[in-house]
Design a protein around this motif. Structure first.
Motif, PDB file in Angstrom:
ATOM      1  N   GLU A 171       0.710  -1.162  -0.013  1.00  0.00           N
ATOM      2  CA  GLU A 171      -0.013   0.080  -0.021  1.00  0.00           C
ATOM      3  C   GLU A 171       0.827   1.264   0.022  1.00  0.00           C
ATOM      4  N   THR A 172       2.125   1.147   0.329  1.00  0.00           N
ATOM      5  CA  THR A 172       2.960   2.240   0.496  1.00  0.00           C
ATOM      6  C   THR A 172       2.916   3.056  -0.939  1.00  0.00           C
ATOM      7  N   GLY A 173       3.308   2.359  -2.029  1.00  0.00           N
ATOM      8  CA  GLY A 173       3.296   3.090  -3.389  1.00  0.00           C
ATOM      9  C   GLY A 173       4.427   4.031  -3.392  1.00  0.00           C
ATOM     10  N   LYS A 174       4.086   5.365  -3.458  1.00  0.00           N
ATOM     11  CA  LYS A 174       4.955   6.406  -3.826  1.00  0.00           C
ATOM     12  C   LYS A 174       5.327   7.059  -2.474  1.00  0.00           C
ATOM     13  N   HIS A 175       5.247   6.306  -1.560  1.00  0.00           N
ATOM     14  CA  HIS A 175       5.567   6.804  -0.201  1.00  0.00           C
ATOM     15  C   HIS A 175       6.884   7.367  -0.075  1.00  0.00           C
ATOM     16  N   LEU A 176       7.773   6.520  -0.635  1.00  0.00           N
ATOM     17  CA  LEU A 176       9.128   6.970  -0.480  1.00  0.00           C
ATOM     18  C   LEU A 176       9.603   8.076  -1.067  1.00  0.00           C
ATOM     19  N   ARG A 177       9.006   8.341  -2.115  1.00  0.00           N
ATOM     20  CA  ARG A 177       9.566   9.549  -3.014  1.00  0.00           C
ATOM     21  C   ARG A 177       8.993  10.877  -2.157  1.00  0.00           C
ATOM     22  N   ARG A 178       7.636  10.636  -1.714  1.00  0.00           N
ATOM     23  CA  ARG A 178       6.902  11.722  -1.024  1.00  0.00           C
ATOM     24  C   ARG A 178       7.640  12.064   0.089  1.00  0.00           C
ATOM     25  N   THR A 179       8.204  11.089   1.134  1.00  0.00           N
ATOM     26  CA  THR A 179       8.830  11.295   2.342  1.00  0.00           C
ATOM     27  C   THR A 179      10.285  11.984   2.197  1.00  0.00           C
ATOM     28  N   GLN A 180      10.784  11.597   0.935  1.00  0.00           N
ATOM     29  CA  GLN A 180      12.072  12.209   0.672  1.00  0.00           C
ATOM     30  C   GLN A 180      11.813  13.554   0.264  1.00  0.00           C
ATOM     31  N   GLU A 181      10.830  14.011  -0.484  1.00  0.00           N
ATOM     32  CA  GLU A 181      10.527  15.541  -0.727  1.00  0.00           C
ATOM     33  C   GLU A 181      10.278  16.269   0.883  1.00  0.00           C
ATOM     34  N   TYR A 182       9.360  15.494   1.353  1.00  0.00           N
ATOM     35  CA  TYR A 182       8.935  16.256   2.746  1.00  0.00           C
ATOM     36  C   TYR A 182      10.227  16.721   3.599  1.00  0.00           C
ATOM     37  N   LYS A 313      -4.454   6.718   1.799  1.00  0.00           N
ATOM     38  CA  LYS A 313      -5.750   5.635   2.298  1.00  0.00           C
ATOM     39  C   LYS A 313      -4.666   4.344   2.630  1.00  0.00           C
ATOM     40  N   ARG A 314      -5.356   3.764   3.676  1.00  0.00           N
ATOM     41  CA  ARG A 314      -4.597   2.453   4.289  1.00  0.00           C
ATOM     42  C   ARG A 314      -6.028   1.425   4.441  1.00  0.00           C
ATOM     43  N   VAL A 315      -5.802   0.158   4.430  1.00  0.00           N
ATOM     44  CA  VAL A 315      -6.891  -0.858   4.512  1.00  0.00           C
ATOM     45  C   VAL A 315      -7.565  -0.494   5.748  1.00  0.00           C
ATOM     46  N   TYR A 316      -7.017  -0.063   6.815  1.00  0.00           N
ATOM     47  CA  TYR A 316      -7.673   0.372   8.202  1.00  0.00           C
ATOM     48  C   TYR A 316      -8.393   1.700   8.236  1.00  0.00           C
ATOM     49  N   LYS A 317      -8.205   2.740   7.405  1.00  0.00           N
ATOM     50  CA  LYS A 317      -8.417   4.039   7.315  1.00  0.00           C
ATOM     51  C   LYS A 317      -8.626   4.458   6.011  1.00  0.00           C
ATOM     52  N   PRO A 318      -9.492   5.496   5.965  1.00  0.00           N
ATOM     53  CA  PRO A 318      -9.445   6.366   4.610  1.00  0.00           C
ATOM     54  C   PRO A 318      -8.212   7.414   4.494  1.00  0.00           C
ATOM     55  N   ALA A 319      -7.893   8.127   3.412  1.00  0.00           N
ATOM     56  CA  ALA A 319      -7.158   9.288   3.518  1.00  0.00           C
ATOM     57  C   ALA A 319      -7.673  10.409   4.170  1.00  0.00           C
ATOM     58  N   PHE A 320      -6.922  11.030   5.111  1.00  0.00           N
ATOM     59  CA  PHE A 320      -7.429  12.272   5.534  1.00  0.00           C
ATOM     60  C   PHE A 320      -7.207  13.194   4.863  1.00  0.00           C
ATOM     61  N   SER A 321      -8.134  14.258   4.944  1.00  0.00           N
ATOM     62  CA  SER A 321      -7.937  15.698   4.144  1.00  0.00           C
ATOM     63  C   SER A 321      -6.612  16.347   4.635  1.00  0.00           C
ATOM     64  N   PHE A 322      -6.020  17.240   3.721  1.00  0.00           N
ATOM     65  CA  PHE A 322      -4.682  18.066   4.001  1.00  0.00           C
ATOM     66  C   PHE A 322      -5.007  18.770   5.139  1.00  0.00           C
ATOM     67  N   THR A 351       3.620  23.657   0.242  1.00  0.00           N
ATOM     68  CA  THR A 351       4.703  22.786  -0.496  1.00  0.00           C
ATOM     69  C   THR A 351       4.398  21.257  -0.180  1.00  0.00           C
ATOM     70  N   PHE A 352       4.018  21.058   1.342  1.00  0.00           N
ATOM     71  CA  PHE A 352       3.619  19.663   1.478  1.00  0.00           C
ATOM     72  C   PHE A 352       2.542  18.984   0.706  1.00  0.00           C
ATOM     73  N   VAL A 353       1.484  20.047   0.405  1.00  0.00           N
ATOM     74  CA  VAL A 353       0.320  19.671  -0.120  1.00  0.00           C
ATOM     75  C   VAL A 353       0.699  19.379  -1.837  1.00  0.00           C
ATOM     76  N   ALA A 354       1.627  20.135  -2.347  1.00  0.00           N
ATOM     77  CA  ALA A 354       1.870  20.184  -3.703  1.00  0.00           C
ATOM     78  C   ALA A 354       2.562  18.890  -4.093  1.00  0.00           C
ATOM     79  N   ILE A 355       3.343  18.553  -2.769  1.00  0.00           N
ATOM     80  CA  ILE A 355       4.172  17.381  -3.092  1.00  0.00           C
ATOM     81  C   ILE A 355       3.433  16.167  -3.095  1.00  0.00           C
ATOM     82  N   ALA A 356       2.542  16.131  -2.255  1.00  0.00           N
ATOM     83  CA  ALA A 356       1.452  15.031  -2.272  1.00  0.00           C
ATOM     84  C   ALA A 356       0.554  14.807  -3.255  1.00  0.00           C
TER      85      ALA A 356
END
Length: 361
Positions: A171-182, A313-322, A351-356
């Motif tokens: 489920e992590t997908g592009k998590h790596l790139r986003r966290t790098q940018e954050y 989004k995760r299997v145990y929760k929806p994605a929260f709004s920014f 900037t965080f929102v734009a990266i996401a």
């Protein structure tokens, strides 16, 4: 192969002097002539650039000293060796010419053997300098190429390891790139901050961004029934899940031990893997560190990781709004997160929102 002879520019306002020097040099060299300082500069700037200039000192409008000054001021001509040719025999004039950058001084009336010997010497010296310069440029380019190649191999290896962890947690997908940018965003904001400036130099920031993808590498050691469970974990399962921090740190520590010398990004990756679940108030894991005892790298990763988890989004929760994620981060200021890092997040929230959005699933 046709090797072109060196080009020599002779400069003198007296036609007879140009003729004498031209006849002397033409059997061996390509000769160009100028009868004024202004014309000499034009020729020197043109292609082919002269390999050597024989320059008269006493000329109307621009004397030889002025011409030499112009030549030395230009990147195109500053490295062309210049020999003064003059009727003046004063030591002070000779010293002035040499101080300005002339390589030699020939007095009139010229003696052909002296002129030819000094011309040959200066051309040989220039050829040697050019050879060394070309060799240095080649070596610098080769070093840069190999460093880039090593950096690329290193980055690919890091991502390969991180992707290995992702295969266990799809489920992590592009998590790596986003966290790098954050992390990069936070580090840039904080690099001038009194509490962080000593640590966040450009070299460390680069290593932080490079090592960030390894933060959850320890998940490869978590059993599937825990890691892939679609619902809430039991207390016992949660204790197993928490071991991924120590598992990751230990794995990276073993990689460090196998290296011939310290590797900066591995040291940072080890800190991040172990401590990115620590909390500012000491309630985190695995070591219960609090405040400044938590490594800066791990504090940055903690906020980046939580923001990404909240907004995905995760299997145990929806994605929260920014906006919801923003409120949760703010609520965690001084409890979960370093207060100053939260302030940096607030400043760069857009900037965080734009990266996401840019690296959305």
């Amino acid at each position: 192969m046709d090797i072109r002879p060196p080009t020599i520019l002779i400069v003198d306002d007296t036609p007879e002097n140009l003729s004498v020097l031209g006849e002397l040099l033409q059997p061996t060299y390509r000769v160009r002539a100028a009868n004024s300082g202004k014309r000499a500069i034009q020729i020197a700037m043109a292609d082919p650039t002269p390999d050597l200039i024989l320059l008269d000192v006493m000329m109307p409008e621009m004397d030889g000293f002025e011409v030499l000054g112009e030549l030395k001021a230009s990147g195109v001509t500053r490295n062309i060796p210049v020999i003064f040719v003059t009727a003046m025999d004063g030591t002070s004039d000779e010293e002035r010419g040499l101080d300005l950058g002339a390589v030699d001084y020939i007095t009139k009336p010229i003696r052909p053997s002296i002129v030819l010997a000094r011309v040959r010497t200066q051309l040989e010296l220039k050829a040697a300098r050019d050879f060394l310069s070309n060799q240095n440029a080649f070596l610098e380019n080769e070093v840069a190429r190999r460093m880039h190649e090593n950096q690329l191999i290193q980055e690919v290896s890091i991502h390969a390891l991180a992707r290995l962890a992702e295969t266990r947690d799809p489920e992590t997908g592009k998590h790596l790139r986003r966290t790098q940018e954050y992390i990069l965003t936070l580090a840039k904001r904080l690099c001038q901050h009194p509490r962080f400036a000593h640590y966040l130099d450009q070299r460390t920031i680069n290593a932080l961004v490079q090592s960030a993808p390894l933060h959850d590498i320890g998940k490869v050691g978590i059993p599937d029934h825990v890691l892939l469970k679609p619902g809430k974990l039991t207390p016992e399962e949660w204790e197993i899940m928490k071991t991924h921090a120590e598992l990751g740190s230990n794995a990276i520590a073993q990689a460090e031990a196998d290296a011939d010398k310290p590797v900066e990004f591995l040291a940072i990756a080890k800190m991040i893997a172990r401590s990115h679940h620590e909390k500012w108030d000491g309630s985190g894991y695995p070591d219960g560190l609090a405040g400044d005892d938590i490594p800066i790298a791990a504090r940055l990763m903690a906020l980046a990781d939580v923001f990404d988890a909240l907004t995905c989004k995760r299997v145990y929760k929806p994605a929260f709004s920014f906006e919801h994620a923003h409120r949760i981060i703010l609520d965690g200021k001084g409890i979960h997160f370093d207060p100053d890092i939260v302030e940096a997040f607030v400043c760069d929230f857009e900037t965080f929102v734009a990266i996401a959005k840019a690296y959305a699933e």
